[in-house]
Enzyme design. Structure first.
Site, PDB file in Angstrom:
ATOM      1  N   CYS A 195      35.415  25.875  46.890  1.00 21.78           N
ATOM      2  CA  CYS A 195      36.437  25.461  45.920  1.00 21.78           C
ATOM      3  C   CYS A 195      37.804  25.209  46.572  1.00 21.78           C
ATOM      4  O   CYS A 195      38.665  24.560  45.996  1.00 21.78           O
ATOM      5  CB  CYS A 195      36.538  26.466  44.787  1.00 21.78           C
ATOM      6  SG  CYS A 195      36.539  28.171  45.320  1.00 21.78           S
ATOM      7  N   TYR A 196      38.009  25.751  47.782  1.00 16.35           N
ATOM      8  CA  TYR A 196      39.263  25.524  48.511  1.00 16.35           C
ATOM      9  C   TYR A 196      38.915  25.059  49.926  1.00 16.35           C
ATOM     10  O   TYR A 196      38.949  25.831  50.876  1.00 16.35           O
ATOM     11  CB  TYR A 196      40.096  26.814  48.571  1.00 16.35           C
ATOM     12  CG  TYR A 196      40.659  27.246  47.240  1.00 16.35           C
ATOM     13  CD1 TYR A 196      41.909  26.778  46.827  1.00 16.35           C
ATOM     14  CD2 TYR A 196      39.949  28.106  46.404  1.00 16.35           C
ATOM     15  CE1 TYR A 196      42.429  27.170  45.606  1.00 16.35           C
ATOM     16  CE2 TYR A 196      40.463  28.498  45.180  1.00 16.35           C
ATOM     17  CZ  TYR A 196      41.699  28.035  44.788  1.00 16.35           C
ATOM     18  OH  TYR A 196      42.216  28.403  43.584  1.00 16.35           O
TER      19      TYR A 196
END
Lengths: 394, 140
Positions: free
Chosen positions: A143-144
């Site tokens: 997600c990052y």
């Protein structure tokens, strides 16, 4: 706290402030009123006494949120102008501590080190609106995904910038002398051998917690002046020690109380907050704080009416005793003696000099007086900070 | 009468000439030795406080130059940035000549550049980097 005697309520004082009829004086002006009119009349006349202090306060720092990047990064290491900020909080939150020094600083390898740039300076540069270079690293997640990020920003590009200082505004503080045979470079300044000079760091009669020595009016929710902006007391400070030694008047005679404070850096002004380099010691932050003291009872009129002649501080040897952790009081002196420029010690007259700025402290007390006169109300403490038993000896 | 503090640098060619003697004898200057460092056969450095009339001082400074002495006026060597100074007083602890001192009424720090001997200790003591310039001790 139920034991605090309230003869003039917060509501009454705040109503007067809102109407513009409150009588507000600084802690430099109050002693004159108490002296000429007595404690009782001074209590009846004065609603608020404003205080101020400006000096090097370690245990300071700031929470910064740099906003989400595109693609997103979950930072694990953050550098601001090459000063590391603690990134183990959340994806783009970090905490920059005042005493963190720049990467690759030579420290004290060649003693005394200059410590020319650190966390305190990053905080000053941000508040001044200067450019600051952010470098961030991460290991990357689903997600990052971003692993490296670099950008030159100003405070306006940060989503949030809150000063949060876990220990500020020491109630009283040691006065330093050097009993060793060599010159030393300490957080109390440069001290010459054989008690060649004395340094102290307190605004004395103007200092916030010396004007409310039992913390009756100061606690979580107290509204304050912090670095030129409105701030708040959030909690007792680290190392808060209400049980410290007190004199016959109830005034503290050593460090004692501390407070944790917070405020919005975007509203602050570098006139009242500065990065500091302490030769041979390290980096820090000079912080300006002012607290309005509501005069709820006669005892507060009495305490705010005390002067530098009534407040004592212990002289401690920073050459041998302090570094060894064997703290012994050489002598107690008043701030009036220290401010005169010479202190008599062991039959000698030793030059004394301050490390905290009295002119800035006075400016803060006067600025805060202006604020209260213009409608800045008193924040009622929601949680009191731990105090000490009080018995009136007067 | 006027006073000025100067740093004189004597290169090795002239360091054993009796130049200081002449300023008293020929120009009637009152001088006071504030600091001196002699590196044998290399260089001599001396800080003098000179007192005399404007004309005597001008003539003396010219004389130094004709003898090959390098002259620096100390009042010009260390500067204070008034925007940076927070009047904390840390520098007053180390100033050797009370060029930096506290006005006890206001507790403000006063800088009297005419008294400065450019030792540079104020630069070490100042937490906000307000003092700048060349300090003789650190240059050597």
């Amino acid at each position: 706290m139920s034991s605090i005697e309230i003869k003039k309520s917060y509501e009454e004082i705040n109503d007067k402030i809102k109407k513009g009829t409150a009588v507000v004086v600084t802690a430099a002006e109050m002693p004159g009123i108490v002296k000429s009119e007595g404690v009782k009349k001074a209590f009846e006349k004065v609603d608020v006494v404003t205080t101020g202090t400006f000096g090097i306060m370690c245990s300071s720092g700031a929470f910064l949120n740099m906003g989400h990047t595109k693609p997103r990064i979950r930072t694990t290491k953050v550098l601001l102008n090459d000063v590391e900020a603690y990134a183990g909080i959340a994806a783009v939150d970090c905490y920059i501590g005042a005493t963190q020094v720049k990467e690759d600083d030579p420290l004290n390898k060649i003693h005394p080190g200059a410590f020319s740039y650190g966390g305190g300076h990053v905080i000053e540069d941000l508040i001044a609106g200067r450019h600051v270079k952010i470098k961030a690293k991460s290991y990357g997640t689903d997600c990052y995904p971003l692993k490296e990020y670099e950008k030159t920003i100003t405070i306006n590009d940060l989503r949030n910038a809150f000063l949060y200082n876990p220990r500020n505004s020491y109630q009283n503080y040691n006065t330093a002398v050097n009993c060793s045979k060599k010159m030393i470079y300490t957080y109390m300044g440069i001290l010459k051998p054989d008690m060649g000079n004395i340094t102290y760091s307190s605004a004395g009669q103007l200092s916030p917690l010396l004007n409310d020595p039992y913390y009756w009016t100061i606690g979580t929710g107290t509204k304050i002046f912090l670095g030129g902006a409105v701030g708040a007391v959030t909690w007792q400070g680290t190392q808060h020690s209400p049980g410290g030694k007190r004199d016959e008047n109830g005034m503290v005679m050593e460090g004692s109380g501390t407070i944790a404070v917070t405020g919005d850096m975007k509203e602050m002004n570098t006139e009242f907050i500065r990065g500091a380099s302490i030769t041979g010691y390290g980096c820090s932050l000079m912080v300006g704080i002012g607290i309005p003291i509501p005069i709820l009872n006669e005892d507060l009129a009495y305490f705010t009416g005390l002067t530098d002649s009534d407040i004592k501080t212990p002289i401690i040897d920073y050459g041998i005793d302090y570094p060894n952790g064997d703290v012994r009081v050489i002598k107690e002196v008043t701030f009036a003696e220290l401010k005169s420029g010479n202190v008599s010690l062991n039959g000698r007259s030793i030059p004394s000099s301050p490390l905290s700025s009295y002119p800035k402290a006075l400016k803060i007390a006067n600025t805060l007086k202006g604020w209260v006169e213009q409608g800045f109300t008193i924040g009622i403490p929601q949680i009191q900070i731990p105090g000490a038993p009080f018995s009136r000896n007067r | 009468m006027k006073s000025v503090n100067v740093l004189l640098i004597f290169r090795k060619e002239i360091m054993y000439k009796p130049i200081i003697y002449r300023i008293a004898k020929d120009f009637d200057i009152v001088f006071n030795v504030l600091e001196a460092k002699i590196f044998p056969k290399q260089e001599g450095r001396i800080i003098l406080g000179l007192t005399g009339s404007d004309m005597q001082l001008d003539e003396t400074l010219n004389y130094f130059k004709t003898e090959g002495v390098e002259v620096q006026i100390l009042a010009d060597m260390i500067k204070r940035d008034e925007q940076k100074c927070v009047h904390c007083g840390a520098c007053t602890a180390v100033c050797r000549v009370d060029a930096l001192y506290i006005n006890r009424e206001t507790m403000e720090v006063i800088f009297d550049a005419e008294k400065c001997v450019a030792c540079g200790l104020c630069r070490l003591a100042c937490p906000v980097n307000a003092m700048s310039g060349t300090a003789i001790d650190r240059e050597i």
